[in-house]
Enzyme design. Structure first.
Site, PDB file in Angstrom:
ATOM      1  N   GLU A   1      -6.455  -4.746 -11.506  1.00 52.28           N
ATOM      2  CA  GLU A   1      -5.058  -4.109 -11.086  1.00 52.28           C
ATOM      3  C   GLU A   1      -4.616  -3.401 -12.392  1.00 52.28           C
ATOM      4  OE1 GLU A   1      -3.508  -2.649  -7.924  1.00 52.28           O
ATOM      5  OE2 GLU A   1      -4.109  -4.486  -7.455  1.00 52.28           O
TER       6      GLU A   1
ATOM      7  N   ASN B   1      -0.765  -9.420   4.920  1.00 50.61           N
ATOM      8  CA  ASN B   1      -0.855  -7.989   5.003  1.00 50.61           C
ATOM      9  C   ASN B   1      -0.654  -7.217   3.683  1.00 50.61           C
ATOM     10  OD1 ASN B   1      -0.780  -5.469   6.536  1.00 50.61           O
ATOM     11  ND2 ASN B   1       0.892  -6.235   7.945  1.00 50.61           N
TER      12      ASN B   1
ATOM     13  N   ASP C   1     -21.810  -9.927   7.395  1.00 48.73           N
ATOM     14  CA  ASP C   1     -20.661  -9.748   8.517  1.00 48.73           C
ATOM     15  C   ASP C   1     -20.726 -10.979   9.382  1.00 48.73           C
ATOM     16  OD1 ASP C   1     -20.078  -7.305   8.017  1.00 48.73           O
ATOM     17  OD2 ASP C   1     -21.597  -6.413   9.278  1.00 48.73           O
TER      18      ASP C   1
ATOM     19  N   GLN D   1       0.784  -1.163  -0.080  1.00 46.34           N
ATOM     20  CA  GLN D   1      -0.127  -0.167  -0.018  1.00 46.34           C
ATOM     21  C   GLN D   1       0.959   1.092  -0.216  1.00 46.34           C
ATOM     22  OE1 GLN D   1      -1.765  -1.194   4.026  1.00 46.34           O
ATOM     23  NE2 GLN D   1      -1.459   1.036   4.331  1.00 46.34           N
TER      24      GLN D   1
ATOM     25  N   GLU E   1      -7.236  -1.612  -6.047  1.00 48.02           N
ATOM     26  CA  GLU E   1      -7.369  -0.753  -4.737  1.00 48.02           C
ATOM     27  C   GLU E   1      -7.340   0.656  -4.976  1.00 48.02           C
ATOM     28  OE1 GLU E   1      -5.601  -4.807  -4.000  1.00 48.02           O
ATOM     29  OE2 GLU E   1      -4.820  -3.148  -5.290  1.00 48.02           O
TER      30      GLU E   1
ATOM     31  N   ASP F   1      -7.490  -0.438  13.961  1.00 50.01           N
ATOM     32  CA  ASP F   1      -6.794   0.420  13.199  1.00 50.01           C
ATOM     33  C   ASP F   1      -6.152   0.080  11.878  1.00 50.01           C
ATOM     34  OD1 ASP F   1      -4.504  -0.431  13.956  1.00 50.01           O
ATOM     35  OD2 ASP F   1      -3.703   1.258  14.965  1.00 50.01           O
ATOM     36  N   HIS F   2      -6.385  -1.122  11.485  1.00 51.89           N
ATOM     37  CA  HIS F   2      -5.745  -1.775  10.231  1.00 51.89           C
ATOM     38  C   HIS F   2      -6.589  -2.831   9.596  1.00 51.89           C
ATOM     39  CE1 HIS F   2      -2.525  -2.667   7.704  1.00 51.89           C
ATOM     40  NE2 HIS F   2      -2.213  -3.575   8.095  1.00 51.89           N
TER      41      HIS F   2
ATOM     42  N   CYS G   1      -5.181   0.477   3.615  1.00 55.71           N
ATOM     43  CA  CYS G   1      -5.260  -0.915   4.138  1.00 55.71           C
ATOM     44  C   CYS G   1      -6.713  -1.504   4.126  1.00 55.71           C
ATOM     45  CB  CYS G   1      -4.737  -1.292   5.549  1.00 55.71           C
ATOM     46  SG  CYS G   1      -5.828  -0.160   6.668  1.00 55.71           S
TER      47      CYS G   1
END
Length: 326
Positions: free
Chosen positions: A194, A293, A223, A127, A158, A272-273, A133
Site C-alpha cells: 500500500e 467491508n 474456490d 474505497q 488495491e 454486486d459487492h 470493492c
C-alpha cells in the site's frame, strides 16, 4: 455513471424541512465534509431526511424485536440507494469456477473464529466513490495468507489492481472480480505494498507497478464450493480470511449500523459487492458471519458487519468464495 431518474423529482422550490433537524443537518455536513448550495442543498436535505425517517422507523421496530440489527447515520445518508449502488458496489459476477476446489476435512470446525484477534487482518480501508470493492477483497485475503506464511502483516496495494489488472478482465473503478485480481498477482509475480503504490480511488491511466517492491506473492487460488455454508465455515476456520461476494444492493444494507443483518429480499445469486469474511460466531443461538467491508470505519460497526449464517445463504455470502495460495 447512472441516470438520475427519480432523483430530480425530489427537488422542490420551497422544501418544508423539519426544524428540529436543522442542527442535525448542519452537524452531518460538518462531520463528513459535505458542501452544498442552492438546489443541490435542497435535494440532499430531502434525501437525508427521507433516509433518517427510514432509519428511525426501522430502529423502532428493531427495539420491538422485529429485527436483529439496527441502522444509523453514515457518510451515505444523503445518497439515494441508486447512487449508493452505482458508486459503491463493483463486483462482477462470474459463472464458472477454477479447477481447484477447497476440500473440507472430516474434522468439526470450532464453534467460533475471528482472525482479527490472531493478527491476520489489516485495518479497515475505504474505497471511496470507486467500484473497487473486488480489489479490497482480493488484497484482504492475500494479506491474511501472507501473514500466515511470513508472520508479517503487510497492507497491499488495491490501486495496483485497479490500474494494472485490465488484461485479466477487471475494469478498475467500474468493477472487477477477485479471481481476476489473483490471476494478475500470479502473472505479475507479486503485488506492491500500500505504501509503495497508494490508493487514489480513481482508475489510473497507466500501470505504475514497481519492480522490487513486492509486498506479497501467491502461486494459485482456490474456490469454495458454491453455496456450501459448511464448506465456507471450514475454509474460514482452517485457512484464514476468505474473499466473498454478496448482494449489497438494498437500502437496509446502505444504512446498517450494528447487529446481525438479515434481509429477506437479498439474493444469493445476483451479487454486486466484494468483501472479506474474517470469521463467524453466534449470539444467543443466532449464528453469523463476521465480514470486513471497505467503506471506512464510519459505516457499519467500525467498518465491519455481521450477517446471519444459515442454510439459506443470506445475500450469497457462500456463493462465490475464494482464497489465494502463497
Amino acid at each position: 455513471m447512472f441516470k438520475l431518474v427519480g432523483l430530480l423529482t425530489l427537488v422542490v422550490t420551497s422544501a418544508a424541512f423539519r426544524v428540529e433537524r436543522n442542527s442535525l443537518w448542519s452537524e452531518f455536513k460538518s462531520r463528513y465534509g459535505k458542501v452544498y448550495s442552492g438546489q443541490r442543498e435542497i435535494l440532499r436535505r430531502e434525501i437525508y431526511e427521507a433516509n433518517l425517517d427510514y432509519i428511525e422507523r426501522h430502529n423502532i421496530e428493531a427495539d420491538r424485536g422485529m429485527f436483529t440489527y439496527r441502522m444509523g447515520e453514515s457518510q451515505y445518508t444523503d445518497w439515494t440507494n441508486d447512487e449508493f449502488r452505482a458508486f459503491m458496489n463493483g463486483y462482477t459476477m462470474r459463472n464458472t469456477s477454477t479447477n481447484v476446489q477447497f476440500v473440507p476435512t472430516t474434522m468439526d470446525p470450532p464453534a467460533a473464529m475471528d482472525w482479527r484477534t490472531k493478527g491476520y487482518v489489516t485495518k479497515v480501508k475505504n474505497q471511496g466513490q470507486c467500484g473497487s470493492c473486488w480489489a479490497f477483497s482480493t488484497t484482504g485475503s492475500l494479506e491474511g495468507q501472507h501473514f500466515k506464511k511470513a508472520n508479517a502483516l503487510v497492507s497491499l496495494s488495491e490501486q495496483e489492481l485497479v490500474d494494472c489488472s485490465k488484461k485479466e478482465g477487471n475494469k478498475g473503478c467500474q468493477g472487477g472480480l477477485m479471481d481476476n485480481g489473483f490471476k494478475y498477482i500470479i502473472k505479475n509475480k507479486g503485488i506492491d505494498t500500500e505504501e509503495s503504490y497508494p490508493y487514489t480511488a480513481k482508475t489510473g491511466r497507466k500501470c505504475k507497478a514497481s519492480k522490487g517492491t513486492s509486498g506479497a506473492t501467491m502461486s494459485s487460488f482456490v474456490d469454495v464450493k458454491r453455496g456450501d455454508i459448511d464448506a465456507l465455515e471450514q475454509a474460514i476456520a482452517t485457512i484464514g480470511p476468505i474473499s466473498v461476494a454478496m448482494d449489497a444492493s438494498h437500502q437496509s444494507f446502505q444504512h446498517y449500523k450494528t447487529g446481525i443483518y438479515n434481509e429477506p429480499k437479498c439474493s444469493s445469486i445476483k451479487l454486486d459487492h466484494g468483501v472479506l469474511a474474517v470469521g463467524y460466531g453466534g449470539d444467543a443461538g443466532s449464528a453469523y458471519w463476521i465480514i470486513k467491508n471497505s467503506w471506512g470505519t464510519v459505516w457499519g460497526d467500525e467498518g465491519y458487519f455481521k450477517i446471519v449464517k444459515d442454510s439459506k445463504n443470506m445475500c450469497g455470502i457462500a456463493s462465490q468464495a475464494c482464497y489465494p495460495v502463497v
